[in-house]
Design a protein around this motif. Structure first.
Motif, PDB file in Angstrom:
ATOM      1  N   PHE A  50       5.491 153.404  65.987  1.00 52.23           N
ATOM      2  CA  PHE A  50       6.404 152.691  64.988  1.00 52.23           C
ATOM      3  C   PHE A  50       5.924 152.792  63.735  1.00 52.23           C
ATOM      4  O   PHE A  50       6.564 153.281  62.701  1.00 52.23           O
ATOM      5  CB  PHE A  50       6.335 151.115  65.476  1.00 52.23           C
ATOM      6  CG  PHE A  50       6.533 150.322  64.396  1.00 52.23           C
ATOM      7  CD1 PHE A  50       8.182 150.207  64.317  1.00 52.23           C
ATOM      8  CD2 PHE A  50       6.175 149.724  63.434  1.00 52.23           C
ATOM      9  CE1 PHE A  50       8.734 149.203  63.339  1.00 52.23           C
ATOM     10  CE2 PHE A  50       6.626 148.825  62.388  1.00 52.23           C
ATOM     11  CZ  PHE A  50       7.827 148.664  62.479  1.00 52.23           C
ATOM     12  N   ALA A  51       4.293 152.804  63.351  1.00 49.03           N
ATOM     13  CA  ALA A  51       4.036 153.165  61.982  1.00 49.03           C
ATOM     14  C   ALA A  51       4.367 154.603  61.596  1.00 49.03           C
ATOM     15  O   ALA A  51       4.687 154.665  60.194  1.00 49.03           O
ATOM     16  CB  ALA A  51       2.458 152.739  61.936  1.00 49.03           C
ATOM     17  N   LEU A  52       4.036 155.385  62.503  1.00 48.86           N
ATOM     18  CA  LEU A  52       4.333 156.746  61.932  1.00 48.86           C
ATOM     19  C   LEU A  52       5.778 156.932  61.570  1.00 48.86           C
ATOM     20  O   LEU A  52       6.194 157.644  60.553  1.00 48.86           O
ATOM     21  CB  LEU A  52       4.012 157.985  63.075  1.00 48.86           C
ATOM     22  CG  LEU A  52       2.360 158.117  63.298  1.00 48.86           C
ATOM     23  CD1 LEU A  52       2.317 158.796  64.482  1.00 48.86           C
ATOM     24  CD2 LEU A  52       2.129 158.852  61.955  1.00 48.86           C
ATOM     25  N   GLU A  65      10.043 157.593  57.587  1.00 51.37           N
ATOM     26  CA  GLU A  65      11.300 157.018  56.933  1.00 51.37           C
ATOM     27  C   GLU A  65      11.155 156.596  55.531  1.00 51.37           C
ATOM     28  O   GLU A  65      12.011 157.090  54.914  1.00 51.37           O
ATOM     29  CB  GLU A  65      11.693 156.102  58.235  1.00 51.37           C
ATOM     30  CG  GLU A  65      13.169 155.824  57.822  1.00 51.37           C
ATOM     31  CD  GLU A  65      13.535 154.692  56.797  1.00 51.37           C
ATOM     32  OE1 GLU A  65      14.420 154.789  55.966  1.00 51.37           O
ATOM     33  OE2 GLU A  65      12.529 153.967  56.559  1.00 51.37           O
ATOM     34  N   ASN A  66      10.182 155.940  55.365  1.00 49.92           N
ATOM     35  CA  ASN A  66      10.108 155.420  53.836  1.00 49.92           C
ATOM     36  C   ASN A  66       9.695 156.426  52.854  1.00 49.92           C
ATOM     37  O   ASN A  66      10.418 156.761  51.690  1.00 49.92           O
ATOM     38  CB  ASN A  66       9.060 154.300  53.678  1.00 49.92           C
ATOM     39  CG  ASN A  66       9.469 153.040  54.309  1.00 49.92           C
ATOM     40  OD1 ASN A  66      10.620 152.322  53.430  1.00 49.92           O
ATOM     41  ND2 ASN A  66       9.551 152.288  55.502  1.00 49.92           N
ATOM     42  N   ALA A  67       8.928 157.605  53.348  1.00 53.68           N
ATOM     43  CA  ALA A  67       8.570 158.654  52.588  1.00 53.68           C
ATOM     44  C   ALA A  67      10.042 159.453  52.143  1.00 53.68           C
ATOM     45  O   ALA A  67      10.302 159.799  51.084  1.00 53.68           O
ATOM     46  CB  ALA A  67       7.418 159.441  53.064  1.00 53.68           C
ATOM     47  N   VAL A  68      10.605 159.666  53.579  1.00 53.43           N
ATOM     48  CA  VAL A  68      11.699 160.452  53.113  1.00 53.43           C
ATOM     49  C   VAL A  68      12.835 159.904  52.084  1.00 53.43           C
ATOM     50  O   VAL A  68      13.783 160.171  51.370  1.00 53.43           O
ATOM     51  CB  VAL A  68      12.630 160.797  54.545  1.00 53.43           C
ATOM     52  CG1 VAL A  68      14.083 161.340  54.404  1.00 53.43           C
ATOM     53  CG2 VAL A  68      11.527 161.965  55.163  1.00 53.43           C
ATOM     54  N   ALA A  69      12.809 158.601  52.225  1.00 47.85           N
ATOM     55  CA  ALA A  69      13.876 157.576  51.599  1.00 47.85           C
ATOM     56  C   ALA A  69      13.379 157.585  50.039  1.00 47.85           C
ATOM     57  O   ALA A  69      14.280 157.845  49.111  1.00 47.85           O
ATOM     58  CB  ALA A  69      13.562 156.253  52.047  1.00 47.85           C
ATOM     59  N   LEU A  70      12.114 157.739  49.786  1.00 47.17           N
ATOM     60  CA  LEU A  70      11.585 157.731  48.340  1.00 47.17           C
ATOM     61  C   LEU A  70      12.039 159.082  47.790  1.00 47.17           C
ATOM     62  O   LEU A  70      12.548 159.184  46.569  1.00 47.17           O
ATOM     63  CB  LEU A  70      10.152 157.730  48.457  1.00 47.17           C
ATOM     64  CG  LEU A  70       9.587 156.120  48.432  1.00 47.17           C
ATOM     65  CD1 LEU A  70       8.035 156.351  48.528  1.00 47.17           C
ATOM     66  CD2 LEU A  70      10.087 155.531  47.187  1.00 47.17           C
ATOM     67  N   TYR A  71      11.923 160.309  48.512  1.00 47.72           N
ATOM     68  CA  TYR A  71      12.213 161.513  48.250  1.00 47.72           C
ATOM     69  C   TYR A  71      13.888 161.444  47.741  1.00 47.72           C
ATOM     70  O   TYR A  71      14.161 162.029  46.846  1.00 47.72           O
ATOM     71  CB  TYR A  71      11.958 162.428  49.432  1.00 47.72           C
ATOM     72  CG  TYR A  71      12.763 163.916  49.040  1.00 47.72           C
ATOM     73  CD1 TYR A  71      12.133 164.766  48.205  1.00 47.72           C
ATOM     74  CD2 TYR A  71      13.798 164.501  49.916  1.00 47.72           C
ATOM     75  CE1 TYR A  71      12.705 165.941  47.998  1.00 47.72           C
ATOM     76  CE2 TYR A  71      14.570 165.542  49.468  1.00 47.72           C
ATOM     77  CZ  TYR A  71      13.737 166.386  48.653  1.00 47.72           C
ATOM     78  OH  TYR A  71      14.562 167.481  48.166  1.00 47.72           O
ATOM     79  N   PHE A  72      14.752 161.135  48.764  1.00 45.22           N
ATOM     80  CA  PHE A  72      16.109 160.825  48.441  1.00 45.22           C
ATOM     81  C   PHE A  72      16.388 159.925  47.218  1.00 45.22           C
ATOM     82  O   PHE A  72      17.278 160.393  46.525  1.00 45.22           O
ATOM     83  CB  PHE A  72      16.941 160.564  49.513  1.00 45.22           C
ATOM     84  CG  PHE A  72      17.132 161.570  50.774  1.00 45.22           C
ATOM     85  CD1 PHE A  72      17.727 162.799  50.601  1.00 45.22           C
ATOM     86  CD2 PHE A  72      16.575 161.582  51.730  1.00 45.22           C
ATOM     87  CE1 PHE A  72      17.920 163.872  51.292  1.00 45.22           C
ATOM     88  CE2 PHE A  72      16.699 162.640  52.699  1.00 45.22           C
ATOM     89  CZ  PHE A  72      17.432 163.724  52.451  1.00 45.22           C
ATOM     90  N   PHE A  73      15.851 158.866  47.020  1.00 42.37           N
ATOM     91  CA  PHE A  73      16.102 158.173  45.979  1.00 42.37           C
ATOM     92  C   PHE A  73      15.910 158.851  44.673  1.00 42.37           C
ATOM     93  O   PHE A  73      16.508 158.676  43.658  1.00 42.37           O
ATOM     94  CB  PHE A  73      14.992 156.933  45.907  1.00 42.37           C
ATOM     95  CG  PHE A  73      15.463 155.987  46.914  1.00 42.37           C
ATOM     96  CD1 PHE A  73      16.587 155.521  47.077  1.00 42.37           C
ATOM     97  CD2 PHE A  73      14.427 155.275  47.764  1.00 42.37           C
ATOM     98  CE1 PHE A  73      17.196 154.336  48.004  1.00 42.37           C
ATOM     99  CE2 PHE A  73      14.756 154.027  48.498  1.00 42.37           C
ATOM    100  CZ  PHE A  73      15.881 153.683  48.615  1.00 42.37           C
ATOM    101  N   PHE A  74      14.859 159.653  44.534  1.00 41.08           N
ATOM    102  CA  PHE A  74      14.387 160.251  43.464  1.00 41.08           C
ATOM    103  C   PHE A  74      15.130 162.117  43.209  1.00 41.08           C
ATOM    104  O   PHE A  74      15.372 162.269  42.135  1.00 41.08           O
ATOM    105  CB  PHE A  74      12.940 160.550  43.073  1.00 41.08           C
ATOM    106  CG  PHE A  74      12.230 159.352  42.922  1.00 41.08           C
ATOM    107  CD1 PHE A  74      12.586 158.726  41.681  1.00 41.08           C
ATOM    108  CD2 PHE A  74      11.617 158.570  43.767  1.00 41.08           C
ATOM    109  CE1 PHE A  74      11.955 157.471  41.384  1.00 41.08           C
ATOM    110  CE2 PHE A  74      11.068 157.451  43.651  1.00 41.08           C
ATOM    111  CZ  PHE A  74      11.448 156.840  42.580  1.00 41.08           C
ATOM    112  N   SER A  75      15.686 162.577  44.363  1.00 39.05           N
ATOM    113  CA  SER A  75      16.155 163.858  44.315  1.00 39.05           C
ATOM    114  C   SER A  75      17.759 163.920  44.238  1.00 39.05           C
ATOM    115  O   SER A  75      18.235 164.817  43.939  1.00 39.05           O
ATOM    116  CB  SER A  75      15.652 164.890  45.198  1.00 39.05           C
ATOM    117  OG  SER A  75      15.865 164.468  46.653  1.00 39.05           O
TER     118      SER A  75
END
Length: 98
Positions: A46-48, A53-63
């Motif tokens: 779950f944690a992984l 998911e949150n790291a990918v979301a951050l990438y998409f928020f900024f890119s």
């Protein structure tokens, strides 16, 4: 193009979620090494998943800022979902780390 206020708040929550998940993952990996139970393995998985998911979301928020910029209802929905995820992860963090 600058990010809107709602998407900026959603990105901040995703970043906080990442910061909360790192120590949780550490505790759960340590616990799995000790106990080797399916429940703890599930918590590690779950944690992984949530961390990725949150790291990918951050990438998409900024890119891909324009992806979210078109509709304020989409921005609001993204923020609400990030906030709900934060509440869930914060609750797990509280109970795990105390």
């Amino acid at each position: 193009m600058a990010m809107g206020t709602l998407i900026t708040a959603a990105a901040v929550l995703a970043g906080i979620n990442v910061l909360l998940l790192i120590p949780l993952l550490g505790v759960w990996v340590r616990n799995y090494a000790t106990f080797r139970t399916g429940l703890v393995a599930g918590l590690v998985a779950f944690a992984l998943a949530m961390l990725v998911e949150n790291a990918v979301a951050l990438y998409f928020f900024f890119s891909m800022q324009s992806f979210y910029a078109g509709d304020p209802h989409v921005q609001q929905a993204v923020l609400v979902l990030r906030a709900l995820q934060f509440v869930a992860i914060a609750g797990l963090s509280y109970t795990t780390l105390r």
